[in-house]
Scaffold this active site. Structure first.
Site, PDB file in Angstrom:
ATOM      1  N   GLY A  76       0.866  -1.150   0.000  1.00  0.00           N
ATOM      2  CA  GLY A  76       0.000   0.000   0.000  1.00  0.00           C
ATOM      3  C   GLY A  76       0.905   1.202   0.000  1.00  0.00           C
ATOM      4  O   GLY A  76       1.387   1.606   1.058  1.00  0.00           O
ATOM      5  N   HIS A 144      12.650  -1.664   3.031  1.00  0.00           N
ATOM      6  CA  HIS A 144      11.715  -2.762   2.821  1.00  0.00           C
ATOM      7  C   HIS A 144      12.388  -4.093   3.178  1.00  0.00           C
ATOM      8  O   HIS A 144      11.788  -5.153   3.026  1.00  0.00           O
ATOM      9  CB  HIS A 144      11.255  -2.821   1.361  1.00  0.00           C
TER      10      HIS A 144
END
Length: 331
Positions: A76, A144
């Site tokens: 998202g 990430h």
């Protein structure tokens, strides 16, 4: 599509000979759109991203005051964008910046430009990058990478990590739309089915997603002073409580005066997806060859129900039950 048109984390034009040799020995997989990923230390990366991870592992020296914002990629874009914006807004208070100040960073730069990604932005080309722009303390960075990829670098550091995640079904749908957008293709059913297959068997970018989430979840239970685990659904349902929680963790708690004066509402308004997406800086420009506008979509909770078939929905439920069993984490 010409390679120069792809996001930098997908292109393979900055790979060293040493890394190419390593890649040749690693498990590989071809994902949708024909791009190849390889598995390193249990996680799947595009080749360029792996180069950044390796450079990070060789060169990153944490400072105890560092703040690292972590998330699963494409879970998202709005989710990560929102966390970055909220953190920037909270920390800017020390500089006496209010949301109405004309020189507030969020008004002239995208949150992803303010808070760069370690492996994709900072260490993409070198294990010894110029960190002059991070002279301020605390240094605000993002990643990430799964926690295990940073373990050796951070094991003696007191830096803080904020990890944000969301429902895995919404993560899948967000990834489908985001990848479609950056590849400039229609988000059709066949593409969704392809992404769904990789998602479920764990052979997706930075996957498996459950391992990614569990790593941060377990560490947050073991070391809550240094790892904060946040959920997008809770941030949407209880934004004021979650902002207070984030501010306390960062070491910059909201004062009673700030709470009573409406300061929290000011931050929420400034950092809302509605406001951020309306700013000119977020309607134009690019980061790593990805248009700023692609970092803002619906940001809705439960949007997956509009796209997943009952079979897809049930399969993800089964995977979640199996992979998260005994962890105490539920979606």
């Amino acid at each position: 599509m010409d390679s120069k048109d792809l996001p930098v984390n997908i292109r393979d034009d900055k790979i060293s000979e040493e890394t190419k040799k390593l890649i040749s020995s690693l498990p590989s997989y071809t994902v949708s759109q024909g791009q190849k990923i390889c598995q390193y230390q249990g996680c799947w990366y595009y080749y360029n991203t792996l180069q950044g991870v390796l450079n990070f592992q060789r060169g990153f020296q944490p400072q105890d005051t560092d703040i690292i914002l972590a998330s699963f990629p494409k879970s998202g874009p709005a989710l990560t964008t929102w966390l970055k914006a909220l953190t920037v807004a909270l920390l800017e208070r020390s500089k006496n910046h209010s949301s109405s100040d004309a020189d507030h960073p969020l008004l002239y730069d995208n949150p992803h430009g303010i808070v760069p990604c370690l492996e994709i932005d900072v260490y993409r080309e070198s294990s010894n990058p110029n960190l002059a722009k991070f002279s301020a303390s605390p240094r605000l960075l993002s990643t990430h990478m799964p926690l295990q990829a940073m373990h050796e670098n951070l094991k003696h550091s007191s830096c803080k990590i904020v990890y944000v995640c969301r429902n895995l079904k919404d993560t899948l749908i967000s990834s489908w739309f985001f990848v479609s957008a950056i590849h400039k293709i229609e988000p059709n059913r066949s593409f969704l089915e392809s992404i769904f297959k990789s998602f479920c068997n764990g052979t997706n970018y930075y996957g498996p997603v459950w391992e990614h989430i569990l790593g941060y979840w377990r560490r947050s239970l073991e070391d809550p002073k240094h790892v904060l685990f946040m959920r997008y659904e809770e941030m949407k349902a209880e934004p004021r409580d979650q902002i207070k929680k984030l501010a306390n963790f960062l070491g910059c708690p909201l004062t009673k005066q700030e709470e009573e004066s409406g300061f929290v509402d000011e931050i929420l308004d400034l950092c809302s997806l509605r406001n951020l997406s309306s700013l000119e800086v977020n309607q134009t420009g690019k980061i790593n060859n990805v248009d700023h506008k692609f970092y803002f979509r619906k940001g809705e909770v439960g949007d997956s129900k509009n796209y997943l078939t009952p079979e897809m929905d049930n399969k993800i439920d089964m995977i979640i039950q199996e992979k998260l069993q005994g962890s105490g984490l539920m979606f």
